[in-house]
Design an enzyme around this catalytic site. Structure first.
Site, PDB file in Angstrom:
ATOM      1  CE  LYS A  80      -3.912  -2.422   1.936  1.00 21.10           C
ATOM      2  NZ  LYS A  80      -4.651  -2.930   3.089  1.00 21.10           N
ATOM      3  CD  GLN A 134      -3.766  -4.709   6.091  1.00 23.44           C
ATOM      4  OE1 GLN A 134      -3.836  -3.667   5.448  1.00 23.44           O
ATOM      5  NE2 GLN A 134      -4.109  -5.870   5.578  1.00 23.44           N
ATOM      6  CG  ASP A 150     -10.320  -0.566   4.311  1.00 24.91           C
ATOM      7  OD1 ASP A 150      -9.931  -1.062   3.242  1.00 24.91           O
ATOM      8  OD2 ASP A 150      -9.694  -0.642   5.384  1.00 24.91           O
TER       9      ASP A 150
HETATM   10  N1  GUN Z   1      -7.009  -7.099   5.494  1.00 27.55           N
HETATM   11  C1  GUN Z   1      -7.208  -7.859   4.391  1.00 27.55           C
HETATM   12  N2  GUN Z   1      -7.835  -7.127   3.430  1.00 27.55           N
HETATM   13  C2  GUN Z   1      -8.039  -5.894   3.951  1.00 27.55           C
HETATM   14  C3  GUN Z   1      -8.623  -4.706   3.441  1.00 27.55           C
HETATM   15  O1  GUN Z   1      -9.122  -4.634   2.322  1.00 27.55           O
HETATM   16  N3  GUN Z   1      -8.637  -3.653   4.290  1.00 27.55           N
HETATM   17  C4  GUN Z   1      -8.125  -3.705   5.546  1.00 27.55           C
HETATM   18  N4  GUN Z   1      -8.193  -2.618   6.297  1.00 27.55           N
HETATM   19  N5  GUN Z   1      -7.566  -4.792   6.047  1.00 27.55           N
HETATM   20  C5  GUN Z   1      -7.528  -5.878   5.250  1.00 27.55           C
END
Ligand code: GUN
Length: 284
Positions: free
Chosen positions: A52, A96, A119
């Site tokens: 990211k 996350q 998200d």
């Molecule tokens: N963990 C696995 N996929 C995601 C996601 O799309 N967003 C977040 N915040 N955590 C994750």
């Protein structure tokens, strides 16, 4: 044989689009900024977070990573979110998941200002998606829609079947397909006669998390097959929820794993962060 949908290529197009728009925003003195919070040292989460950050750099965003120790308290995490809510240079906040067991992810998500919830996990954003009046789409379903659009197949009037009903993928996926006038059926682990249902699908989205679960006999001739799965097979090799080798000969389009849906998710996160920056600065 079906055509393979190249997630890397579509993902690159999205990032180029975001990068170009970011360049324009920067000329107006606005830089989109993403804050990524990671708690503990789960190796998979660390890889995701690194990717990211890399993507932010690639499209020209400002990014800040908050790596908190495993023993972080709920209160510390909550107060970090609140600080980030009030910081102007932070357009988007992502925590996350999964969090360590002693922390409540709902409490964190509910605290993120909905306009910074890139998200799209906050109940306000989830509700907005339900009524089709949203700022952000959850990254994975939004990425799937981009991949379907890349085939040129018109979703309207098609029968779509989603396998899986998670809040992050299955449920919003069904809504997005519905918004584009598909006739949608959501199936799950308690569905009776699953094969009979999946065989009716012009568009089949597998998001259940079981290696090679979707076999050729479950797929309609000429279908578009989207594989959201990310599993390890019996040899430890990365594979999806679809038995790719056998299904590819039956369908018209299919996404591979890796290289299908995976690369799209972070690109859509970049798209959402750009959207957040625009909204916060009253730019259409
Ligand atoms: N963990 C696995 N996929 C995601 C996601 O799309 N967003 C977040 N915040 N955590 C994750």
């Amino acid at each position: 044989m079906g055509q393979i949908i190249d997630g890397k290529a579509v993902s690159k197009q999205v990032r180029e689009r975001v990068a170009a728009q970011t360049k324009e925003l920067k000329q107006q003195g606005i830089t989109p900024g993403l804050a990524v919070i990671i708690v503990g040292d789960d190796p998979a989460s660390q890889v995701y977070v690194r990717n990211k950050e890399k993507a932010c750099e690639e499209v020209g965003f400002y990014s800040e990573k908050f790596a908190l120790p495993e023993n972080t308290t709920q209160q510390e995490l909550n107060s970090l979110v609140e600080t980030l809510n009030s910081r102007k240079e932070i357009s988007g906040i992502l925590c996350q998941l999964p969090l360590p067991k002693h922390l409540d992810d709902k409490e964190v998500i509910n605290r993120i200002d909905p306009i910074k919830d890139v998200d799209a996990f906050h109940p306000v954003n989830v509700g907005a998606i339900m009524i089709g009046d949203y700022n952000f789409l959850p990254c994975t379903p939004a990425g799937v829609m981009e991949l379907i659009h890349s085939t040129g197949v018109d979703v309207s009037g098609k029968k779509a079947v989603v396998i899986g009903r998670s809040n992050i993928v299955g449920k919003p996926m069904a809504m997005l397909l519905l918004h584009e006038n598909a006739t949608v059926e959501i199936t799950h682990s308690k569905t009776v006669n699953l094969r009979e249902i999946t065989r009716t699908a012009d568009i089949l989205v597998a998001a259940l998390g079981k290696a090679k679960f979707v076999t050729a006999d479950m797929v309609k001739n000429g279908a578009v097959v989207i594989d959201v799965g990310m599993n390890r097979d019996e040899n430890g090799k990365l594979c999806g929820d679809v038995d790719f080798e056998n299904v590819k000969d039956k369908c018209d389009y299919i996404t591979p794993v890796p290289g299908g849906v995976g690369p799209m998710t972070i690109s859509m996160l970049m798209q959402n962060t750009l959207t957040a920056a625009k909204i916060q600065n009253n730019i259409k």
